[in-house]
Design an enzyme around this catalytic site. Structure first.
Site, PDB file in Angstrom:
ATOM      1  N   SER A 131      21.891 -27.203 -12.941  1.00  0.00           N
ATOM      2  CA  SER A 131      20.968 -27.764 -13.932  1.00  0.00           C
ATOM      3  C   SER A 131      21.000 -29.296 -13.851  1.00  0.00           C
ATOM      4  O   SER A 131      20.742 -29.838 -12.773  1.00  0.00           O
ATOM      5  CB  SER A 131      21.331 -27.245 -15.319  1.00  0.00           C
ATOM      6  OG  SER A 131      20.302 -27.495 -16.235  1.00  0.00           O
TER       7      SER A 131
ATOM      8  N   ASP B 165      14.804 -18.150 -14.358  1.00  0.00           N
ATOM      9  CA  ASP B 165      15.062 -19.436 -15.016  1.00  0.00           C
ATOM     10  C   ASP B 165      13.788 -19.973 -15.676  1.00  0.00           C
ATOM     11  O   ASP B 165      12.772 -20.169 -15.030  1.00  0.00           O
ATOM     12  CB  ASP B 165      15.570 -20.423 -13.958  1.00  0.00           C
ATOM     13  CG  ASP B 165      16.139 -21.704 -14.546  1.00  0.00           C
ATOM     14  OD1 ASP B 165      15.799 -22.042 -15.685  1.00  0.00           O
ATOM     15  OD2 ASP B 165      16.924 -22.352 -13.843  1.00  0.00           O
TER      16      ASP B 165
ATOM     17  N   HIS C 287      18.238 -19.123 -17.079  1.00  0.00           N
ATOM     18  CA  HIS C 287      18.875 -20.355 -16.615  1.00  0.00           C
ATOM     19  C   HIS C 287      20.408 -20.234 -16.623  1.00  0.00           C
ATOM     20  O   HIS C 287      21.095 -20.665 -15.700  1.00  0.00           O
ATOM     21  CB  HIS C 287      18.432 -21.487 -17.552  1.00  0.00           C
ATOM     22  CG  HIS C 287      18.834 -22.861 -17.134  1.00  0.00           C
ATOM     23  ND1 HIS C 287      18.374 -23.454 -15.980  1.00  0.00           N
ATOM     24  CD2 HIS C 287      19.653 -23.779 -17.719  1.00  0.00           C
ATOM     25  CE1 HIS C 287      18.884 -24.686 -15.882  1.00  0.00           C
ATOM     26  NE2 HIS C 287      19.665 -24.894 -16.923  1.00  0.00           N
TER      27      HIS C 287
END
Lengths: 398, 398
Positions: free
Chosen positions: B179, B343, B378
């Protein structure tokens, strides 16, 4: 119960017309009318006096009164599904691409009717007539605020049913809606299976799944954080406009898609010369657009109505009370499902795709098309519904 | 610049150790240390005095100092990627599944190092050491608040570079992050191409796309609506906890997926006997969980730090200034991309999938696996990174 015709061009009202059939074809102007109920008892046992909701129609109700299609609106929508109220209106109703003479919802053939829901988001919009927390409670002479009873999608349906009763409509060629409108369409199919001949559901589902329940909570959150919300007691005072605007920004973005953002904004700055890397106040174009778009919406919306709509959506399960299987089992009509493949609010792989199998298993005829998918995500169900036009037209003939 | 060892077990600090190499293997306890810079100039030209960031490491730096892997953390993360600080810690670092003896990031072979970023979300967490708006500005003796300079991902990288310099590390076997950590990994690859031998990026992208820019704006919104935010001037007063909590709820939900919500909560009520259809105050289980999870996070987080992190992510384009193509063109290292197929923060079809092609076109060796995809969206990139373990281990040998 009575219908009240209200010409929105001049906002003149002619009261007391019983069961008024529409005088104007869609090639003319659309007339907003008002349906009133002296009292309505919610499914939760609450009482709402002096219920008023707006409605409009396109095409003509035939003598047998069996050519009606009910169109049910989405979260931030209204009864205005097609046409214009005034010649100078820049925009038409949201599904104008499929409603009109020769269009899939053919006004030469069908009587299309649509009404504002209870707790409609936009009570300050002069073209919307609704009853909700911003309405005056006749018992106190003050706005209900959070004392307004909790309402469900079934309550929306029940008030629509009363409207149709007032017009003498006893069967519907179809109930069709997108997003929150699709919830109403399923609820109609389950509540009045003998009356509903077809269910057409776009960008929605047969229940609010838990992820959506969470998202709806977050949509509502900025309103509750706004100090002006005051637990809903803000009428006549400064309203929670900042919170409502942020809530509407969330709805706006959640209903769209990265493809739209890429194509529309890229990484453009909001203002030339104001590099977002150099100040916490400098923004990107998409941020400024969201602020502006949501502020415009907020100016006609009510924060408490927003919260009640969130609740109505969160609590939705077809059949209003049991499991979704029990609710769906009541549906007798063929169902047309129209998802957008990129929908983030009702992702089809969690909603309409498994729903198709479930409905087929119970022996219903089910059609499925995601032809509306473009670059807008959830919003494809409003903007690009025309891409499913042929499928809709054919479905209505079967 | 100097390193300061801080044993978090007893919070005792031993200051002044120059270039301290870690004494503990991962089978022992992890030690948090502090790296300090008397002054740092941001890429935007701002000055931050007395920069302090925490760091930790697993495995041993070899004599040639060429066996290091830098792990860069995500939005709400910290340097704590593996192991435990204290024997009684219930949780390990977030990527413990792939960091340790015999694991893909093998501590018998590599020296894994990770640091807290500038403006880390959690300055109140006693295991986090960071410099940001909540830090005291030595010029005024008061917290910076919104007078803290805007910082970018490149600033995070530059401070990490100074930390590595202080340890005598001149090359990295890999920079790996998930991320926001992946943004740092790309920035490392572009900023120090001669130093970075491999880039491993999970659940991220090479720039913040406009849709993400919009989402980040919305993450931040509840904080700004909170009356206690006071334009960031809340230190020593009542803090904007409600807004921060709602912001963290958004992060929490956005980083997950409907499959997780279905499996974890279904449509369960928050409290038995309290039907959400009967009161505006009755909630579903997922709502109560979000409230609780976010409130726990908020208790160690800082609202201004949240806003600065949002800004750092919004402004990110690999290379920090030009186009993403220009930034990526600077990368010389092979790249391993590890998206989660589900995600919603960095959807792979808009990020890592086109990125793979782009990097291959410029002649880089690129590997791609979405083996981590499970039900968490995610968050699969944190919780299920072990599923890409073999791919990571092999990539490190090439």
């Amino acid at each position: 119960m009575r219908s009240v015709a209200m010409r929105l061009g001049g906002l003149a009202m002619a009261a007391g017309l019983l069961c008024a059939a529409p005088a104007l074809a869609l090639d003319g102007l659309v007339e907003k009318k008002v349906f009133e109920m002296p009292s309505y008892t919610t499914t939760g046992g609450g009482t709402i006096k002096n219920v008023r909701i707006g409605w409009e129609s396109y095409g003509k109700l035939n003598d047998a009164k069996d050519n009606a299609i009910l169109v049910t609106h989405f979260f931030s929508g209204s009864s205005h599904a097609a046409g214009k109220y005034k010649a100078e209106d820049t925009a038409t109703g949201y599904w104008d691409s499929i409603i009109g003479p020769g269009k899939p919802l053919d006004t030469d053939k069908y009587f299309i009717i649509s009404s504002d829901t209870l707790v409609n988001l936009s009570p300050k919009d002069p073209t919307v007539v609704t009853t909700g927390p911003a309405s005056i409670n006749p018992d106190t002479g003050k706005p209900y605020g959070m004392s307004f009873p909790v309402v469900t999608i079934r309550d929306f349906v029940n008030v629509q049913k009363a409207l149709l009763d007032s017009l003498g409509i006893k069967s519907l060629q179809a109930v069709m809606g997108g997003s929150m409108g699709s919830l109403q369409a399923f609820e109609w199919g389950a509540s009045y299976p003998e009356m509903v001949r077809r269910v057409i559901a776009a960008i929605g589902g047969a229940e609010a799944d838990p992820f959506l329940i969470g998202w709806l909570n977050l949509w509502a959150a900025p309103i509750k954080v706004d100090p002006n919300w005051q637990n809903g007691d803000y009428y006549g005072k400064e309203e929670p406009k900042a919170g409502l605007t942020e809530a509407l920004k969330l709805v706006t973005l959640h209903a769209r898609h990265w493809k739209w953002a890429d194509a529309t904004f890229g990484r453009k700055w909001a203002e030339e010369g104001k590099d977002p890397r150099l100040s916490m106040n400098n923004q990107y174009a998409i941020e400024a657009w969201l602020d502006k778009a949501a502020a415009a919406r907020a100016s006609v919306s009510d924060a408490n109505h927003f919260l009640y709509l969130v609740k109505a959506n969160q609590t939705f399960v077809t059949g209003n009370g049991g499991t979704v299987e029990e609710g769906l089992a009541k549906i007798k009509a063929p169902v047309l499902l129209i998802p957008s493949a990129d929908d983030m609010v009702f992702p089809p792989d969690g909603n309409m795709r498994p729903l198709k199998e479930r409905l087929e298993k119970q022996g219903l005829k089910v059609e499925y098309t995601d032809a509306i998918t473009s670059t807008l995500g959830h919003l494809d169900g409003v903007v690009n519904i025309g891409k499913a036009g042929d499928t809709i037209a054919q479905f209505l003939t079967k």
